[in-house]
Design a protein around this motif. Structure first.
Motif, mmCIF file in Angstrom:
data_model
loop_
_atom_site.group_PDB
_atom_site.id
_atom_site.type_symbol
_atom_site.label_atom_id
_atom_site.label_comp_id
_atom_site.label_asym_id
_atom_site.label_seq_id
_atom_site.Cartn_x
_atom_site.Cartn_y
_atom_site.Cartn_z
ATOM 1 N N UNK A 502 0.757 -1.059 0.021
ATOM 2 C CA UNK A 502 0.020 0.000 -0.174
ATOM 3 C C UNK A 502 0.843 1.295 -0.161
ATOM 4 N N UNK A 503 2.121 1.188 0.286
ATOM 5 C CA UNK A 503 3.123 2.078 0.272
ATOM 6 C C UNK A 503 4.181 1.973 -0.818
ATOM 7 N N UNK A 504 4.425 3.054 -1.108
ATOM 8 C CA UNK A 504 5.600 3.258 -2.466
ATOM 9 C C UNK A 504 6.921 2.424 -2.040
ATOM 10 N N UNK A 505 7.256 1.395 -2.890
ATOM 11 C CA UNK A 505 8.443 0.433 -2.868
ATOM 12 C C UNK A 505 8.200 -0.621 -1.841
ATOM 13 N N UNK A 506 6.873 -0.927 -1.352
ATOM 14 C CA UNK A 506 6.803 -2.143 -0.392
ATOM 15 C C UNK A 506 6.196 -3.142 -1.303
ATOM 16 N N UNK A 507 6.544 -4.597 -1.163
ATOM 17 C CA UNK A 507 5.983 -5.488 -1.687
ATOM 18 C C UNK A 507 5.537 -6.402 -0.434
ATOM 19 N N UNK A 508 4.135 -7.122 -0.750
ATOM 20 C CA UNK A 508 3.740 -7.775 0.151
ATOM 21 C C UNK A 508 3.576 -9.279 -0.209
ATOM 22 N N UNK A 526 11.469 3.557 -5.862
ATOM 23 C CA UNK A 526 10.836 4.869 -5.925
ATOM 24 C C UNK A 526 9.661 4.813 -6.631
ATOM 25 N N UNK A 527 8.971 3.921 -6.611
ATOM 26 C CA UNK A 527 7.532 3.669 -7.379
ATOM 27 C C UNK A 527 6.673 2.497 -6.964
ATOM 28 N N UNK A 528 5.740 2.463 -7.533
ATOM 29 C CA UNK A 528 4.754 1.346 -7.290
ATOM 30 C C UNK A 528 5.190 0.426 -8.427
ATOM 31 N N UNK A 529 5.891 -0.887 -8.099
ATOM 32 C CA UNK A 529 6.355 -1.593 -9.169
ATOM 33 C C UNK A 529 5.536 -1.770 -10.139
ATOM 34 N N UNK A 530 5.841 -1.946 -11.512
ATOM 35 C CA UNK A 530 4.929 -2.394 -12.698
ATOM 36 C C UNK A 530 5.284 -3.792 -13.072
#
Length: 745
Positions: A502-508, A526-530
């Motif tokens: 839910x926050x930039x750069x994090x992965x769940x 530095x982004x929401x990964x594509x």
């Protein structure tokens, strides 16, 4: 977008899988690129046709029609000793003679001694056959003659005597003897068969009612057809013995006291298991002499037979069949025959296995999946084998697809691909469980992509906006949809689905079994990964084609910057293709710093429709790199990157509901991160080991089978403790030990 084709699938019986052809010459590469450790090519599953040019006591010659060259290959028997003397005055030495006719002259050459002779056919006679030093002709009245070269260079003409009055010769046959030749004739509407004694020209009838177009074989002991046999030295008037050719096979030769029968290409043996059988002409016992024998056979003049046989086109050989002293027949492999090469239309790598997709049958629109085992450097270690049923018609590709066929190797010996039904709806299909089974999971969508997968789970991105599914293919079961979600960047490794947080750069990380989020990782992106990819502790992210991109090392808690661009993540490295320069670039980041090298320069023109797992592939399960060359071969390159320690990514160890028993054993699956050799022990609650199983992984999956019986053959119900010890096949890192319990009911 709709599919341009409809893929019908059928398991075709009789298609045998097969070996790689390994080439010692290295594939062409730019000077700065890595040299391949090996090149292989998909091999045909249709056995190579072998045509025999000549055979004799010292060896034989053959050619392969599909080569198109017409060049014959010579094979010499290493244990053959040439005779002291060879010539037309010694008929027995004719078992190593080749006869070549040009017009009215037959040139004879003894292959092992070099002795030569010429036989000139007299005017008014026609050539019929040759056997050793003897040439058979027929004159204008229909009378047979035996011609041989004399010491002074002239030709002797020996008229054949003893042919029944009124008989009309219809055929002349050489066989497993250079002292005799067979003549077929008609008399009063019946077909008779006899032998000419080539020493004195005398003829004797052995069969007076041989039937229409009989198949006759003989040696110095016997003359036989498919229904009758008689000793050559039997007393005049002796009746032939009735016999039955084994399995209704076509007679091929008499070797010793054995009638050999089988099916060749010329016999068109549909729905028959190919073999070379023998029936004893002395006691009528029958047995299989050579399993999987087919194609062409040739009788040898020394009383033997040459046969092609083998379990598959990549395990295909010429065998020499010879008599033993007691009249039996024995076989010896004398030549390996290479398989014809086919074109790979797709490739994938996983767990030390190269998976190839293509047409191996020389028949339009029939495709299949095949695997070649590799060592830790990427070199082949075994034969090509079939890994799934054949598919027809041609391709599961979208028109204009630049990354097709989509093949996702799952690391457990299986591979996933897409299939579209007659209504245009896609299924995720999985093959590799065995040579005949396809598992599928309908998606209800079309125009989609396989976005990743490992072990039992495959990630699917639908063609419709927002559609994303995880399909589940547990052991020996049909596929199901394990998760429906709105599409984002995502990847599957083991039983975890990784998606942006839910926050930039994090992965769940979402556990597909417990259906819970189990970890959140801050990658520093530095982004929401594509795009996301996961292998072991490595998480790859990208902000798009122009970057930036990076890898997060979860084990060390560090972020590593890597080059941007379409890439495939592996264990400690990633590979990408520069579509402008056609360089295949490997970036090694296992030390925490990214370094890039060129592993190959790919052909400018795509050999298939291109793309990762279309024209190149990486092994995410502790392996190396493969790519298609401009010659249609697959080159293998060593990644030369240390692998992570052996780890479990998923397991299926549930006990058998009713059992286990021999017909329904306990068959657990442990999906590991790389190939291993393993030991599984079953012990009582007090620690007494009652059964030990060992093996090697299928790709990176451990698949034992226990029937519930102890080592001593007894069976006791109750709870047993299992301990799996897996040793990494690449020798890197410690052994992995896992433990748990299972029950015997």
């Amino acid at each position: 977008m709709t599919r341009s084709r409809r893929l019908a699938e059928a398991a075709l019986t009789g298609v045998v899988a097969l070996s790689c052809a390994v080439f010692t010459t290295q594939a062409q590469a730019a000077p700065s690129a890595d040299a391949p450790v090996a090149t292989v090519q998909l091999s045909s599953t249709v056995p190579t046709e072998v045509r025999y040019v000549w055979s004799g006591a010292s060896g034989f010659q053959y050619w392969l029609p599909e080569s198109g060259s017409g060049t014959a290959t010579s094979v010499d028997y290493p244990d053959f000793t040439p005779p002291q003397h060879a010539g037309p005055d010694d008929l027995a030495s004719g078992n190593d003679v080749s006869n070549t006719r040009s017009g009215g002259t037959v040139t004879q050459k003894h292959r092992s001694t070099g002795a030569t002779a010429n036989v000139r056919i007299p005017d008014g006679q026609t050539y019929e056959a040759a056997s050793g030093w003897s040439v058979l002709t027929q004159d204008g009245t229909g009378a047979p003659h035996v011609l041989r070269a004399a010491a002074d260079g002239t030709t002797t003409d020996l008229p054949v005597t003893g042919l029944p009055a009124g008989a009309t010769p219809t055929g002349y046959l050489a066989g497993g003897s250079v002292r005799r030749a067979a003549v077929l004739y008609t008399l009063d509407g019946a077909t008779g068969v006899g032998l000419i004694d080539l020493a004195d020209g005398s003829f004797r009838t052995y069969l007076t009612n041989a039937g229409n177009a009989p198949k006759i074989v003989f040696n110095d002991r016997w003359l036989a057809s498919a229904t009758q046999a008689i000793r050559v030295d039997s007393a005049p008037g002796t009746a032939p013995t009735a016999i039955t050719a084994p399995h209704n096979g076509t007679p091929k030769a008499v070797v010793g006291d054995q009638l050999l029968t089988g099916y060749g290409t010329e016999d068109d043996p549909y729905f028959v298991d190919p073999a070379l059988w023998s029936v004893s002409l002395t006691d009528n016992t029958t047995h299989t002499l050579l399993a999987d024998a087919k194609s062409y056979f040739t009788v040898t003049p020394d009383g033997g037979l040459l046969a092609t046989a083998g379990p598959s086109a990549v395990d295909w050989h010429v065998y020499r069949v010879t008599p033993t002293a007691d009249g039996a027949a024995t076989t010896t492999k004398v030549q390996d025959i290479p398989a014809w090469q086919a074109k790979a239309d797709g490739l994938a790598l996983a767990g030390g296995e190269l998976l190839l997709y293509g047409n191996t049958t020389h028949t339009g629109g029939i495709y299949g999946f095949y695997t070649i085992p590799l060592d830790t450097t990427g070199r082949p270690t075994g034969l090509q084998t079939r890994r799934g049923p054949t598919l027809a018609p041609a391709s599961p590709c979208l028109t204009g697809d630049t990354a097709c066929p989509q093949l996702e190797a799952l690391g457990d010996g299986r591979v996933a691909y897409l299939w579209t039904d007659s209504a245009g709806k896609e299924s995720v299909n999985v093959v590799g469980e065995d040579p005949t089974t396809i598992r599928n999971a309908p998606t209800g969508d079309s125009g989609g992509r396989i976005a990743g997968g490992s072990g039992r789970y495959v990630l699917y991105n639908g063609g419709s906006a927002g559609v994303q599914k995880v399909t589940d293919f547990p052991k020996a079961a049909a596929g199901t949809t394990a998760l429906n979600r709105t599409r984002t960047a995502a990847t599957v490794w083991g039983q975890r689905l990784w998606t942006p947080g839910s926050t930039q750069g994090t992965v769940v990380a979402y556990d597909l079994k417990t259906k819970k989020n189990v970890a959140t990782v801050s990658t520093g992106a530095p982004c929401t990964p594509s795009e996301l990819q996961a292998v072991n502790a490595w998480l790859y992210w990208s902000c798009g084609s122009s970057g930036p991109a990076g890898v997060y090392d979860r084990a060390a808690g560090r972020a590593i910057t890597v080059p941007s661009g379409q890439a495939r993540l592996a264990d400690g490295y990633l590979v990408r293709e520069d579509r402008t320069t056609h360089e295949l670039l490997l970036t090694d980041f296992h030390t925490g710093t990214a370094t890039t090298r060129t592993v190959a320069v790919l052909p400018t023109a795509d050999q298939n429709t291109g793309g990762s797992n279309g024209r190149w592939a990486v092994d995410r399960f502790g392996g190396n790199v493969a790519y298609l060359t401009d010659k249609g071969k697959v080159a293998l390159v060593t990644a030369d990157v240390p692998t992570s320690s052996l780890a479990q990514t998923e397991a299926q160890t549930d006990p058998v509901a009713s059992g286990p028993i021999t017909s329904n054993p306990w068959k657990p699956v442990w999906q590991l991160s790389k190939p291993s050799t393993w030991t599984l022990t079953l012990a009582t609650g007090t620690g007494t080991v009652v059964r030990t199983l060992t093996g090697t992984s299928t790709a990176a999956a451990v698949r034992p089978s226990w029937d519930g019986y102890r080592q001593d053959g007894t069976r006791v119900t109750g709870t047993y403790t299992w301990t799996l010890t897996a040793e990494p096949r690449d020798g890197q890192g410690p052994d992995l030990t896992l433990t748990g319990t299972t029950t015997v009911n």
